[in-house]
Design an enzyme around this catalytic site. Structure first.
Site, mmCIF file in Angstrom:
data_model
loop_
_atom_site.group_PDB
_atom_site.id
_atom_site.type_symbol
_atom_site.label_atom_id
_atom_site.label_comp_id
_atom_site.label_asym_id
_atom_site.label_seq_id
_atom_site.Cartn_x
_atom_site.Cartn_y
_atom_site.Cartn_z
ATOM 1 N N ASP A 202 0.839 -1.359 -0.023
ATOM 2 C CA ASP A 202 -0.039 0.151 0.113
ATOM 3 C C ASP A 202 1.040 1.334 -0.018
ATOM 4 O OD1 ASP A 202 1.065 -0.334 2.416
ATOM 5 O OD2 ASP A 202 -0.905 0.014 3.400
ATOM 6 N N ASP A 204 2.174 4.743 1.457
ATOM 7 C CA ASP A 204 2.031 5.355 2.799
ATOM 8 C C ASP A 204 1.855 6.955 2.824
ATOM 9 O OD1 ASP A 204 2.608 3.122 4.367
ATOM 10 O OD2 ASP A 204 4.501 2.863 3.454
ATOM 11 N N ASP A 253 -4.185 3.247 5.294
ATOM 12 C CA ASP A 253 -4.161 3.998 6.386
ATOM 13 C C ASP A 253 -3.431 5.405 6.128
ATOM 14 O OD1 ASP A 253 -1.163 3.467 6.207
ATOM 15 O OD2 ASP A 253 -1.378 1.836 7.625
#
Length: 479
Positions: A202, A204, A253
């Site tokens: 993913d 960041d 996130d």
């Protein structure tokens, strides 16, 4: 008694707004609780749902084309959510629905809807780096740090990854270009932009409007997939939120930071995207290697870390003219640990104007001592460093959130000594201070080192607090 309000009792305009929104005459309690929300409710009521449906469909076509969902299903899910309040009688749930609908109404178009229109031309700004030349050096450095002893019985708390990550990554690449003043990236994807051989999962990110962005994205995923999406906040990670699907699989996130923090984060511009300066990332990696679980990660897949390390080393060699000849001078700086008081004293006088740095391993103790100093010049860089820094009477005071490794009783392991030095250098970079000589010595101190076993380690600071979450399906916000 839950009576309907008398039409003559309340201002007709406010009553009409609430009545239109709820699809019913509000009770006395509903009216009095919701009347202060009348302006937000009116915005929701007049919101053009057809345009919104069109934007979501375009987002789906561009970023989620492989998801098997029809246009009519998307429309039904959107209209169903925007009429959910008509079947809701719990005041708390009504407040949640209003808050989340308000986010969609006021922000979605500017945050995610804009990704569907023609993008500005990409400014190609890549430099060709000779990463291969640094691979052997990186391997040597990491090998000396590969000292963790893996407990096979230990269950590692790594998250499960959603199949939607690849779709969200595609969206994030465009988002980073469109919103490069408020969102920057770091980690493996940012290094991939420098070295295409880097593997990444993913993306960041650091951003200044994390909560709003994640809510908008959660709804986009919900409307496209039909899945219940949950946003979680973790108490021991500052300003951190994560989106998970209904099966607790990790989607994306984000750390939220203030705009003034964003302004001082060192960054470089590549293909219309700002990434955290790889020099800063290299220092942060050195700092994080003092964390025992990061060393365990290294032992499991050293080649993955080698590619990243070589990329960052080549960047600092090219950018700062670092010469890797083993000249270390006074690096790592001398570190003495007081295990009872959980403070490490770092001797800094050979490199900086402050003579020493007191590194606290308990944040509350540092906060208390700063108050006693009656000093108001501390710098808080939030999740960028996970620490406050203060320089007072030629002494730096700071907090270190990681474990401290010991190579013998009362002796700080050189991996942690370098991590503490890197932590101080992060401050120097963030405040535009001098750091290049110290950086050169620090990196050279990592060359030609033997493995030193870990004798023991201090525990991390325990963070109080409870987990927060937003459950869209159940209309619950707990923060």
């Amino acid at each position: 008694m839950n009576r309907n309000p008398d039409q003559n009792t309340f201002p007709n305009i406010t009553l009409k707004i609430i009545e239109t929104y709820l699809g019913r005459v509000p009770s006395v309690n509903e009216y009095h609780m919701l009347k202060l929300q009348a302006r937000n409710i009116q915005k929701i009521t007049v919101f053009n749902k057809d345009i919104f449906v069109s934007l979501v469909k375009k987002n789906k076509k561009r970023f989620f084309s492989d998801v098997d969902t029809s246009a009519s299903e998307i429309k039904d899910r959107i209209l169903s959510y925007f009429s959910k309040q008509t079947q809701t009688y719990n005041i708390g749930k009504l407040f949640t629905i209003i808050e989340l609908q308000s986010v969609l109404v006021t922000t979605y178009t500017d945050i995610l809807g804009v990704l569907t229109i023609k993008a500005p031309n990409v400014i190609s700004s890549k430099i060709s780096y000779n990463v291969t030349s640094m691979e052997e050096l990186a391997r040597d450095m990491l090998n000396s740090m590969n000292v963790a002893v893996i407990d096979k019985a230990k269950v590692m708390g790594r998250h499960n990854v959603s199949s939607l990550v690849k779709n969200v990554n595609k969206l994030m690449e465009e988002y980073l270009r469109r919103h490069n003043k408020s969102c920057i990236c770091y980690g493996s994807y940012s290094l991939y932009l420098i070295n295409p051989n880097i593997r990444y999962g993913d993306i960041d990110i650091l951003q200044t409007n994390s909560r709003t962005f994640l809510i908008d994205l959660a709804f986009l995923i919900k409307f496209i997939t039909g899945n219940n999406i949950i946003l979680s906040k973790i108490p021991y990670l500052r300003n951190y939120m994560v989106i998970k699907d209904e099966n607790d699989n990790h989607i994306i996130d984000s750390f939220n930071i203030r705009q003034d923090t964003m302004n001082v984060v060192p960054k470089i511009f590549i293909d219309n995207i700002y990434i955290v300066d790889p020099t800063f990332q290299l220092l942060n990696m050195i700092k994080m290697k003092t964390q025992i679980d990061r060393l365990e990660d290294l032992s499991k897949d050293p080649e993955k870390f080698n590619a990243r390390m070589a990329t960052m080393l080549e960047y600092v060699r090219y950018t700062h003219g670092i010469v890797f000849d083993g000249t270390r001078n006074n690096m790592p700086m001398k570190c003495i640990i007081d295990e009872n008081n959980r403070i490490v004293t770092v001797t800094t006088k050979d490199y900086f104007s402050f003579k020493k740095c007191l590194v606290y391993l308990d944040e509350n103790v540092l906060s208390s001592d700063i108050l006693d100093l009656n000093a108001d010049t501390s710098c808080d860089f939030e999740s960028v460093t996970n620490s406050v820094y203060l320089i007072h009477d030629n002494i730096m005071y700071t907090y270190f959130s990681n474990t401290i490794l010991l190579s013998d009783k009362g002796k700080v392991h050189e991996i942690s000594a370098r991590g503490l030095c890197a932590h101080i250098l992060l401050y120097q970079m963030l405040t535009s201070g001098e750091y290049k000589q110290c950086l050169s010595d620090l990196l050279n101190s990592m060359m030609n080192r033997d493995k030193i076993p870990i004798y023991s380690h201090t525990e991390r600071d325990k963070k109080p607090g409870r987990h927060g979450f937003i459950n869209i399906e159940k209309d619950i916000i707990v923060f």
